[in-house]
Design a protein around this motif. Structure first.
Motif, PDB file in Angstrom:
ATOM      1  N   ALA A   5      -5.901  -6.337   5.946  1.00 31.26           N
ATOM      2  CA  ALA A   5      -7.099  -6.270   5.108  1.00 31.26           C
ATOM      3  C   ALA A   5      -8.014  -5.118   5.483  1.00 31.26           C
ATOM      4  CB  ALA A   5      -7.855  -7.597   5.197  1.00 31.26           C
ATOM      5  N   HIS A   6      -7.928  -4.652   6.726  1.00 32.00           N
ATOM      6  CA  HIS A   6      -8.843  -3.614   7.205  1.00 32.00           C
ATOM      7  C   HIS A   6      -8.208  -2.231   7.235  1.00 32.00           C
ATOM      8  CE1 HIS A   6     -11.442  -6.928   8.288  1.00 32.00           C
ATOM      9  NE2 HIS A   6     -10.457  -7.470   8.962  1.00 32.00           N
ATOM     10  N   SER A   7      -6.951  -2.139   6.846  1.00 29.69           N
ATOM     11  CA  SER A   7      -6.253  -0.855   6.920  1.00 29.69           C
ATOM     12  C   SER A   7      -6.806   0.120   5.889  1.00 29.69           C
ATOM     13  CB  SER A   7      -4.755  -1.049   6.689  1.00 29.69           C
ATOM     14  OG  SER A   7      -4.089   0.197   6.731  1.00 29.69           O
ATOM     15  N   GLN A   8      -7.069   1.342   6.322  1.00 25.85           N
ATOM     16  CA  GLN A   8      -7.582   2.368   5.426  1.00 25.85           C
ATOM     17  C   GLN A   8      -6.486   3.274   4.879  1.00 25.85           C
ATOM     18  OE1 GLN A   8     -10.824   4.551   7.224  1.00 25.85           O
ATOM     19  NE2 GLN A   8     -11.944   2.713   7.770  1.00 25.85           N
ATOM     20  N   ASP A   9      -5.307   3.232   5.487  1.00 23.38           N
ATOM     21  CA  ASP A   9      -4.291   4.192   5.080  1.00 23.38           C
ATOM     22  C   ASP A   9      -2.940   3.591   4.714  1.00 23.38           C
ATOM     23  OD1 ASP A   9      -3.720   3.424   7.658  1.00 23.38           O
ATOM     24  OD2 ASP A   9      -3.665   5.443   8.502  1.00 23.38           O
ATOM     25  N   LEU A  10      -2.768   2.281   4.857  1.00 22.13           N
ATOM     26  CA  LEU A  10      -1.462   1.674   4.585  1.00 22.13           C
ATOM     27  C   LEU A  10      -1.424   0.886   3.282  1.00 22.13           C
ATOM     28  CD1 LEU A  10      -0.490   0.375   8.158  1.00 22.13           C
ATOM     29  CD2 LEU A  10      -0.061   2.616   7.122  1.00 22.13           C
ATOM     30  N   ARG A  55      12.308  -8.580 -11.572  1.00 17.28           N
ATOM     31  CA  ARG A  55      11.340  -7.796 -10.822  1.00 17.28           C
ATOM     32  C   ARG A  55      10.146  -8.713 -10.521  1.00 17.28           C
ATOM     33  NH1 ARG A  55       8.963  -2.564 -13.547  1.00 17.28           N
ATOM     34  NH2 ARG A  55      11.129  -1.827 -13.315  1.00 17.28           N
ATOM     35  N   LEU A  56      10.033  -9.113  -9.277  1.00 18.92           N
ATOM     36  CA  LEU A  56       9.008 -10.073  -8.866  1.00 18.92           C
ATOM     37  C   LEU A  56       8.107  -9.431  -7.813  1.00 18.92           C
ATOM     38  CD1 LEU A  56       7.913 -13.030  -8.909  1.00 18.92           C
ATOM     39  CD2 LEU A  56       9.490 -13.492  -7.016  1.00 18.92           C
ATOM     40  N   VAL A  57       6.819  -9.383  -8.099  1.00 25.16           N
ATOM     41  CA  VAL A  57       5.833  -8.827  -7.177  1.00 25.16           C
ATOM     42  C   VAL A  57       5.336  -9.939  -6.250  1.00 25.16           C
ATOM     43  CG1 VAL A  57       3.658  -7.558  -6.980  1.00 25.16           C
ATOM     44  CG2 VAL A  57       5.117  -7.226  -8.981  1.00 25.16           C
ATOM     45  N   ILE A  58       5.216  -9.623  -4.977  1.00 16.92           N
ATOM     46  CA  ILE A  58       4.682 -10.575  -4.004  1.00 16.92           C
ATOM     47  C   ILE A  58       3.291 -10.106  -3.603  1.00 16.92           C
ATOM     48  CG2 ILE A  58       5.024 -11.718  -1.788  1.00 16.92           C
ATOM     49  CD1 ILE A  58       8.013 -11.081  -2.041  1.00 16.92           C
ATOM     50  N   ASP A  59       2.285 -10.832  -4.063  1.00 23.42           N
ATOM     51  CA  ASP A  59       0.864 -10.572  -3.831  1.00 23.42           C
ATOM     52  C   ASP A  59       0.366  -9.372  -4.628  1.00 23.42           C
ATOM     53  OD1 ASP A  59       0.399 -12.797  -2.260  1.00 23.42           O
ATOM     54  OD2 ASP A  59       0.854 -11.757  -0.392  1.00 23.42           O
ATOM     55  N   PHE A  60      -0.974  -9.310  -4.788  1.00 26.66           N
ATOM     56  CA  PHE A  60      -1.568  -8.270  -5.635  1.00 26.66           C
ATOM     57  C   PHE A  60      -2.995  -8.027  -5.173  1.00 26.66           C
ATOM     58  CE2 PHE A  60      -2.327  -5.976  -9.612  1.00 26.66           C
ATOM     59  CZ  PHE A  60      -1.082  -5.410  -9.829  1.00 26.66           C
ATOM     60  N   GLY A  61      -3.126  -7.310  -4.040  1.00 23.48           N
ATOM     61  CA  GLY A  61      -4.441  -7.030  -3.465  1.00 23.48           C
ATOM     62  C   GLY A  61      -5.166  -5.900  -4.170  1.00 23.48           C
ATOM     63  N   PHE A  62      -6.295  -5.471  -3.573  1.00 22.89           N
ATOM     64  CA  PHE A  62      -7.154  -4.467  -4.203  1.00 22.89           C
ATOM     65  C   PHE A  62      -6.416  -3.171  -4.528  1.00 22.89           C
ATOM     66  CE2 PHE A  62     -10.360  -6.962  -1.772  1.00 22.89           C
ATOM     67  CZ  PHE A  62     -11.140  -7.365  -2.849  1.00 22.89           C
ATOM     68  N   THR A  63      -5.500  -2.742  -3.659  1.00 22.11           N
ATOM     69  CA  THR A  63      -4.826  -1.456  -3.865  1.00 22.11           C
ATOM     70  C   THR A  63      -3.562  -1.578  -4.718  1.00 22.11           C
ATOM     71  OG1 THR A  63      -3.494  -1.671  -1.829  1.00 22.11           O
ATOM     72  CG2 THR A  63      -5.686  -0.652  -1.624  1.00 22.11           C
ATOM     73  N   ARG A  77      16.902  -8.757  12.610  1.00 17.87           N
ATOM     74  CA  ARG A  77      16.822  -8.748  11.145  1.00 17.87           C
ATOM     75  C   ARG A  77      15.401  -8.604  10.627  1.00 17.87           C
ATOM     76  NH1 ARG A  77      18.553 -13.713   9.085  1.00 17.87           N
ATOM     77  NH2 ARG A  77      18.630 -14.760  11.100  1.00 17.87           N
ATOM     78  N   CYS A  78      14.421  -8.524  11.536  1.00 15.02           N
ATOM     79  CA  CYS A  78      13.014  -8.455  11.145  1.00 15.02           C
ATOM     80  C   CYS A  78      12.579  -7.029  10.846  1.00 15.02           C
ATOM     81  CB  CYS A  78      12.122  -9.010  12.247  1.00 15.02           C
ATOM     82  SG  CYS A  78      12.078 -10.812  12.358  1.00 15.02           S
ATOM     83  N   VAL A  79      11.782  -6.900   9.799  1.00 15.99           N
ATOM     84  CA  VAL A  79      11.068  -5.665   9.499  1.00 15.99           C
ATOM     85  C   VAL A  79       9.598  -6.064   9.386  1.00 15.99           C
ATOM     86  CG1 VAL A  79      10.912  -3.646   8.019  1.00 15.99           C
ATOM     87  CG2 VAL A  79      13.070  -4.915   8.148  1.00 15.99           C
ATOM     88  N   PHE A  80       8.731  -5.437  10.157  1.00 18.22           N
ATOM     89  CA  PHE A  80       7.357  -5.920  10.301  1.00 18.22           C
ATOM     90  C   PHE A  80       6.375  -5.131   9.438  1.00 18.22           C
ATOM     91  CE2 PHE A  80       9.543  -7.151  14.212  1.00 18.22           C
ATOM     92  CZ  PHE A  80       9.239  -8.500  14.249  1.00 18.22           C
ATOM     93  N   TYR A  81       5.443  -5.870   8.848  1.00 11.91           N
ATOM     94  CA  TYR A  81       4.409  -5.282   8.004  1.00 11.91           C
ATOM     95  C   TYR A  81       3.055  -5.918   8.344  1.00 11.91           C
ATOM     96  CZ  TYR A  81       4.461  -9.600   5.296  1.00 11.91           C
ATOM     97  OH  TYR A  81       4.364 -10.913   4.930  1.00 11.91           O
ATOM     98  N   HIS A  82       2.000  -5.486   7.666  1.00 17.32           N
ATOM     99  CA  HIS A  82       0.644  -6.018   7.822  1.00 17.32           C
ATOM    100  C   HIS A  82      -0.039  -5.491   9.085  1.00 17.32           C
ATOM    101  CE1 HIS A  82      -2.651  -8.991   7.261  1.00 17.32           C
ATOM    102  NE2 HIS A  82      -2.240  -8.963   6.006  1.00 17.32           N
ATOM    103  N   LEU A  83       0.382  -4.339   9.549  1.00 21.70           N
ATOM    104  CA  LEU A  83      -0.277  -3.697  10.685  1.00 21.70           C
ATOM    105  C   LEU A  83      -1.528  -2.954  10.211  1.00 21.70           C
ATOM    106  CD1 LEU A  83       3.024  -2.528  12.332  1.00 21.70           C
ATOM    107  CD2 LEU A  83       1.397  -4.126  13.384  1.00 21.70           C
ATOM    108  N   ALA A  84      -2.322  -2.454  11.171  1.00 26.87           N
ATOM    109  CA  ALA A  84      -3.620  -1.876  10.824  1.00 26.87           C
ATOM    110  C   ALA A  84      -3.556  -0.399  10.462  1.00 26.87           C
ATOM    111  CB  ALA A  84      -4.605  -2.075  11.981  1.00 26.87           C
ATOM    112  N   ASN A  85      -2.635   0.342  11.088  1.00 28.54           N
ATOM    113  CA  ASN A  85      -2.633   1.795  10.887  1.00 28.54           C
ATOM    114  C   ASN A  85      -1.298   2.380  11.363  1.00 28.54           C
ATOM    115  OD1 ASN A  85      -2.903   2.080  13.829  1.00 28.54           O
ATOM    116  ND2 ASN A  85      -5.032   1.471  13.497  1.00 28.54           N
ATOM    117  N   ARG A  86      -1.170   3.680  11.211  1.00 20.24           N
ATOM    118  CA  ARG A  86       0.080   4.350  11.581  1.00 20.24           C
ATOM    119  C   ARG A  86       0.290   4.363  13.094  1.00 20.24           C
ATOM    120  NH1 ARG A  86      -1.920   7.610   7.266  1.00 20.24           N
ATOM    121  NH2 ARG A  86      -0.648   7.325   5.393  1.00 20.24           N
TER     122      ARG A  86
END
Length: 238
Positions: free
Chosen positions: A14-19, A32-40, A207-216
């Motif tokens: 939620a706080h990421s400025q660049d991801l 074609r199924l979208v998972i979630d739909f945030g501000f960006t 088998r994991c691919v991780f997302y939802h991090l804050a920045n690069r």
């Protein structure tokens, strides 16, 4: 069998400025199924596909996961196209409605409801979309009954925002599925802390691919530890 793909429009918290807000699109055949739909997500989706989505699954009602629905409403309402299917876990229906759909004057001109642009489909343990049966499960984020993940057996499991859920993954991702998993570099009560990954077996972690991090920088740190991460606009064959 047709190869499935998971394309990430955004992969940050939620706080990421660049991801960008975490938002993924599963594609397989006609589905074609979208998972979630945030501000960006609205502009990211339109830039990628040049149209509105046909269907969205909502994992939970934090605004970085549903905040783009208002923009989508205005575009979809005036498009003249059929309503967009929105699959929402039953316990979240009232919460989602209260957060994004309850304004008395959805349009300044009146004569419109938020749900006129969407086909609300409440879901529990599973739902069908374009001939595929998706599994839905409660995860561990924020509070009980508030957040959910989604899986397609044999293809993928998407945890949603969560603390570790080894027993769910062992049950729903036992066929070699790719696991898209929430991750945080900070120890807190709502997301999987990197120090908690020892809850998982080596088979699961591979088998994991991780997302939802804050920045690069967080992404590079994870990669230096041998973890796979999602980068914005990544596409995975699954």
């Amino acid at each position: 069998m047709t190869i499935g793909k998971m394309h990430f429009l955004g992969c940050g918290n939620a706080h990421s400025q660049d991801l960008g807000n975490s938002c993924a699109v599963f594609e397989q055949g006609e589905c074609r199924l979208v998972i979630d739909f945030g501000f960006t997500s609205f502009h990211a989706y339109r830039s990628q596909y040049n149209e509105n989505p046909e269907a969205i699954f909502i994992t939970h009602a934090h605004l970085d996961h549903i905040g783009g629905l208002e923009n989508l409403f205005f575009d979809a309402y005036f498009s003249g196209k059929p309503p967009i299917k929105m699959y929402v876990p039953v316990s979240l229906v009232q919460i989602v409605h209260n957060r994004v759909a309850s304004l008395e004057h959805t349009l300044a001109e009146g004569d419109a409801n938020f749900w006129d642009a969407f086909q609300l489909v409440p879901v529990s343990d599973s739902f069908w979309h374009q001939g595929l049966k998706f599994k839905v499960f409660e995860n561990r984020h924020h509070q009980m009954g508030f957040s959910f993940g989604i899986s397609l057996p044999g293809r993928f499991l998407y945890t949603g925002d969560t603390k570790p859920i080894p027993e769910i993954i062992n049950s729903l991702a036992s066929q070699g599925e790719t696991i898209f998993h929430d991750l945080s570099m900070n120890d807190q009560p709502s997301h999987t802390y990197i120090g908690e990954l020892n809850r998982y077996t080596s088979n699961v972690l591979s088998r994991c691919v991780f997302y939802h991090l804050a920045n690069r920088d967080d992404q590079r740190e994870c990669e230096s530890r041998g973890l796979r991460v999602v980068r914005q606009s990544d596409t995975f064959e699954i």
